[in-house]
Design a protein around this motif. Sequence first.
Motif: not given
Length: 199
Positions: A110-111, A114
């Motif tokens: 997810n990082q 992002d």
Amino acid sequence: MLKNILKAIRLSLILWLLTAVIYPLLIFSVGQLPFLREKANGSIVANLENQPYGSTLIGQLFTSDKYFHPRPSTIRYSQGKQARPTGISGASNLAPSNPKLISRTLETANQLRDENLQITADLIYTSASGLDPHISIKSARTQLERVARARNIKQEEIMPLISRFTDGRFLGIFGEPGVNILRLNYTLDLNEFNRKQNN
């Protein structure tokens, strides 16, 4: 019987001298030959102040956008640009079904999303040792835009460095080519310093 005891003591002393004194001194001496000295002493890179910057053999933590980031690691790193591992090497030994491993992997993925980075295996999964100093060429190219933007330089200036610090397969057949992150990041810092000196 005394004769046998003395003989055993003499033999033990000779073996101790050979294995604990002569052999280590011989190996150390060979390691200090000019063409072996750098690797035998840990492949340490010095910074512009001639202080140890890190070892090209050990993965290190780089978090700034100006740097190419390494693989995740289960090893606890010290803080700072010259971060070094402070724990022993090794994997987490968590099973693929372990909730902690799944959670960490999803968090890392997810990082990356992002940050608009392409998800690659070596940016999500740790290496077996936890100290791998390389990432794949694909993972380096994924981070290229971010690093170029943070350093205010063109991507074309960094591409030759990625090629320069890519180590080939071991013995030409084992593993995959990998980019040495410490050498790459250090050279980017050095080039930036030289540009500032020339301006």
